[in-house]
Structure formats: structure tokens, C-alpha cells
Write an enzyme that holds these catalytic residues in place. Structure first.
Site, PDB file in Angstrom:
ATOM      1  CG  HIS A   1      -1.636  -1.271   1.461  1.00 10.25           C
ATOM      2  ND1 HIS A   1      -2.825  -1.616   0.859  1.00 10.25           N
ATOM      3  CD2 HIS A   1      -1.280  -2.344   2.216  1.00 10.25           C
ATOM      4  CE1 HIS A   1      -3.189  -2.827   1.255  1.00 10.25           C
ATOM      5  NE2 HIS A   1      -2.257  -3.295   2.070  1.00 10.25           N
TER       6      HIS A   1
ATOM      7  CB  SER B   1      12.677  22.821 -14.836  1.00 10.58           C
ATOM      8  OG  SER B   1      11.875  23.974 -14.936  1.00 10.58           O
TER       9      SER B   1
ATOM     10  CE  LYS C   1      10.965  19.643 -11.068  1.00 12.39           C
ATOM     11  NZ  LYS C   1       9.662  20.198 -11.391  1.00 12.39           N
TER      12      LYS C   1
ATOM     13  CD  GLU D   1       8.477  12.426 -15.262  1.00 17.45           C
ATOM     14  OE1 GLU D   1       7.692  13.171 -15.859  1.00 17.45           O
ATOM     15  OE2 GLU D   1       9.377  12.859 -14.526  1.00 17.45           O
TER      16      GLU D   1
END
Ligand code: ARG
Length: 459
Positions: A158, A279, A285, A292
Site C-alpha cells: 500500500h 526545467s 530541478k 516518465e
């Protein structure tokens, strides 16, 4: 054939430009040109051996097709939409070169059995490449695992800290998934490797062909034994696409984990810069773009599977032009899958684990609570009671620390059966090493698994 831009003497006008574009497939099926020629060479040889065409014609066809192949390789082939698809493009260029012998090549066959054969030949080769890519990714995972047998991380259920596991054990879970994927590929290959050629348009041919001989020349294990089925079913593309989808789904799971682990909230790993981007606005970043995109491209491969499933649904026997739509989804899945597997094998080798962060996450999560419960069970406490005792100890620890930070006298308040030796099992390492059976996370077991896979994969 198509010079007058109408199909044949039967037609009174050529198709409109729009229809030509709509029905043509040359833009994408030229990918099949090499296997198309391979199939034609085998067909022609069989025709000659069966006495259908002369030795002279066979020789011209062989020379002509080899020249066409050279034109394709050197990108000199004049692909033409007027000729609709790869089969007619190749045949036209061949016939321009060798005349009547080229026109005899299509004896005893149709584009229907020809295209079904081409896709199978092509896919068989791609499956072999994909299988090797899968195994290579397994090798990368093993290389990383071997260095991290004793690296302890939280195992999650979980997405909550559950029990300590070895980082290598976690990586080996993916080695197992990929092994099943490879098995599925091999199984699917058996059904891909069956030859439709000889089915002709749908009913077979009146010429005395020898299908077994053609199959032998092309390395097919079997021949499709019903002509209607041979030209019409694309179930093998669906089967392959579902195997491809499962591979992508497995990689999407790993990608999701890599993304989480790389986030500063977890900070379990770093991924080499060559797989990440920055970024344009936020200088701090470093984004895990590759995992992804793998997660995103999984949607595309599953989408291709859906396209093929629906393409096949309710098609009456035998060949229908619908089937021309099988190629783009299939080609796209193969390309996406190969690129993904190749990038992944390299990216895994570019992972730097951060063991201190992994270990402190274990300590923050009461990951050894089950170990304490098991400890009490071994001293005679029924499991349900020990579960309750430990729950109370966790509640107490929750106020400030890990279970292993509670003093012996505090622990003994929960159960007088607890003794000094409890600290051995309350550490993450103690917890791991006690799970010492096949499939468990004990470093001993994990090492044995790594050795087994290394042998299987020739490392
Ligand atoms: N380009 C066609 C395909 O991919 C080849 C077969 C065409 N057959 C036909 N009867 N129109 O399916």
C-alpha cells in the site's frame, strides 16, 4: 499493371487521388520489403522445383530480386503510391528489369498469402531481437543487484513501509517478471512461425505447389493448414501485442518506482544525468524524463493492442482489406519496445543507490514490527496476541522513536517474555537475514538467486 493508373481492363476509371492515399500502404509497409523478397525467392524456387516455371525464369527472378534488394539497401528504390503497396512496388521494378519472368513470379500466390507471410517472417526476426533486449536488461538488473545484496530498503505494501528487504531482492523481482515475458515471447514465436504461403487468395491454388518445400526454405516450423484461416487471421499480432504490453506494463511499474525513489522525498537513488532533463524555469530541478516516458509509452503499446483486437473483431472469412491496418500498430509497438528495452538496460547501470537514506526510511516505518511479533510467537505467545502486544509497543514508539530504540525495560512492560536478544531481530539487517528460505530476502538467498540468474544469462 498500374501504369494506366487504373486497376485493369475491367475498370473504367482510375481511383481518385484521395482514395489512392486512403487505400495505399506503401508509406508504412515498405518496412516489409526485405522479407517480401525473401518470400518471393523461396516461392520462385519452389515453383521451379515443382515444374511450374523454368530454370531460366528462376534465374532471372533471382538476379532481378537481388538487384531490387540492392536498390532498397542503397535507398534507390522508387517507391510509388500508384503501386499501392510493397508487394506491387517490388513486382513492378522486378518486371521492368526482367520482363515476362517477373510476371510469372505471382503464379500460384496472391497478395493475401504473401502479406500474411511477410508479417510473420518480419515479426519472427523482431521477436528474436526483443528477446535478446529483454535478456540484456535482466543482465543490467543483475549487475546492480550484485552490488546491493546487503543494501537494506523498506519493502512496501500500500506504499506504506512494511518490512525491510534487500535492494537486490527488489531488483530481482523484475528479473523474474522479465523471465516470464521472455517465455511468453518464445511461446508466441511458435505460432508466428507458421507459413500462410500457398493459401493464395483464400482457397489454395490449382498449381502443383510444394508448401513444405517453401516452408523449409523460409525456416517456418509449420504450415498453416487451412487456406481461409491462413490469409485472414491476425491473432498472432494480437498475441504478440499482448506480450509487448505486459513487458511495457512491467517496465511502467519499475519506472513508477524509479520516479518515486528519485524524488527528494524518498531520495533512495540517483539516476545518471544522461537520462534526465532540467526545467526551463526551475533551476533546482532534475527530472526523470526517461522513466516518465516509459510509463507514458506503455499507454501507446496497450493502445496498439486494443487497435488490433478491435480490428479483428467480427471480420468474416477470409481476407478483408481491414487487415492492412494491422501494420502500423504492430510496427509501432515493436519500435517502442526495442527502444525502451535498450534505453532501460543502460539506465539501470546508471543508477546510484543511496543506502543511508533507504536504511533511515526503514527505521522510520517500524518495519521490524512483524519480527517482534514473530519473536513472541516463538516464545509461545499466540500470533493474534503478539500482534496486539506489538501494536501497543509501536504506539508507544510512535511518540518518539523506532522500536529498536525502546529500552529493554520499556519493551518488557509489553511482554515479560522479551529478553536482551530481541535487539538482534529488531534491526533491519536482523530482520532480513531471518527470512532465509527460497524466495525470501535473506542475503544468503538473494546471493543464490543472483548466481542462478547469472548462469542462466551467461554472465
Ligand atoms: N496491402 C495489403 C495488406 O496489407 C496487401 C494485401 C492486399 N490484398 C488485396 N486483396 N487487396 O493487407
Amino acid at each position: 499493371m498500374h501504369d494506366n493508373k487504373k486497376w485493369s481492363g475491367r475498370f473504367s476509371e482510375p481511383v481518385s487521388e484521395l482514395v489512392k492515399k486512403y487505400t495505399g500502404s506503401i508509406d508504412f509497409d515498405k518496412k516489409l520489403a526485405k522479407v517480401d523478397i525473401e518470400g518471393s525467392l523461396a516461392h520462385a524456387q519452389m515453383l521451379q522445383e515443382s515444374g511450374v516455371i523454368s530454370e531460366e525464369d528462376l534465374k532471372s527472378i533471382q538476379e532481378g530480386l537481388n538487384e531490387v534488394l540492392e536498390m532498397i539497401n542503397s535507398e534507390d528504390m522508387p517507391w510509388s503510391l500508384d503501386l499501392e503497396d510493397v508487394h506491387m512496388n517490388v513486382e513492378k521494378v522486378l518486371t521492368d528489369k526482367i520482363g515476362d519472368a517477373g510476371k510469372r513470379l505471382h503464379t500460384g500466390r496472391s497478395r493475401n498469402d504473401q502479406v500474411a507471410t511477410d508479417i510473420r517472417l518480419w515479426l519472427r526476426g523482431e521477436i528474436d531481437i526483443i528477446s535478446e533486449c529483454v535478456r540484456n536488461l535482466q543482465r543490467s538488473l543483475l549487475t546492480l543487484a550484485e552490488k546491493n545484496i546487503n543494501t537494506v530498503m523498506p519493502g512496501f505494501t500500500h506504499l506504506q513501509v512494511a518490512q525491510p528487504v534487500s535492494f537486490a531482492h527488489h531488483l530481482l523481482a523484475y528479473v523474474e517478471m522479465l523471465a516470464r515475458d521472455d517465455e511468453r515471447l518464445q511461446d508466441c514465436r511458435k505460432r508466428v512461425n507458421s507459413m500462410p504461403l500457398g493459401a493464395a487468395a483464400l482457397a489454395g491454388t490449382t498449381f502443383p505447389i510444394d508448401r513444405k518445400r517453401t516452408a523449409e526454405l523460409l525456416g517456418f516450423e509449420r504450415i498453416c493448414e487451412n487456406s481461409l484461416d491462413a490469409v485472414s487471421d491476425r491473432d498472432f499480432t494480437i498475441e504478440f501485442s499482448s506480450v509487448a504490453s505486459l513487458i511495457m506494463i512491467h517496465l511502467s511499474r519499475l519506472s513508477e518506482e524509479l520516479i518515486l525513489w528519485m524524488s527528494p522525498r524518498f531520495a533512495f537513488i540517483d539516476i545518471a544525468d544522461r537520462f534526465c532533463t532540467g526545467s526551463s524555469i526551475m533551476p533546482q530541478k532534475k527530472n526523470p524524463d526517461v522513466p516518465e516516458l516509459v510509463r507514458g509509452k506503455t499507454g501507446r503499446v496497450v493502445g496498439n493492442l486494443m487497435a488490433l483486437v478491435v480490428l479483428m473483431k467480427a471480420q468474416p472469412l477470409a481476407y478483408n482489406k481491414d487487415n492492412q491496418e494491422d501494420k502500423e500498430p504492430l510496427f509501432d509497438s515493436v519500435d517502442t519496445l526495442i527502444d525502451t528495452l535498450m534505453i532501460y538496460a543502460d539506465m539501470i547501470l546508471g543508477i546510484t543507490p543511496k543506502p543511508e537514506n533507504m536504511r533511515s526510511a526503514v527505521l522510520q516505518g517500524y518495519a521490524t514490527a512483524t519480527d517482534l511479533a514473530d519473536y513472541l510467537v516463538k516464545k509461545g505467545v499466540p500470533f493474534r496476541d503478539s500482534h496486539e502486544i506489538v501494536a501497543r509497543a509501536v504506539k508507544r514508539a510512535e511518540e518518539e522513536c523506532d522500536l529498536s530504540d525502546l529500552s529493554l525495560s520499556v519493551l518488557q512492560d509489553f511482554s515479560p517474555l522479551i529478553e536482551e536478544d530481541v535487539y538482534q531481530i529488531l534491526t533491519p539487517e536482523g530482520s532480513m537475514s531471518q527470512r532465509n528460505h527460497i524466495g525470501g530476502t535473506a542475503p544468503k538467498q538473494v546471493s543464490a538467486q543472483i548466481r542462478k540468474w547469472q548462469q542462466k544469462l551467461g554472465l
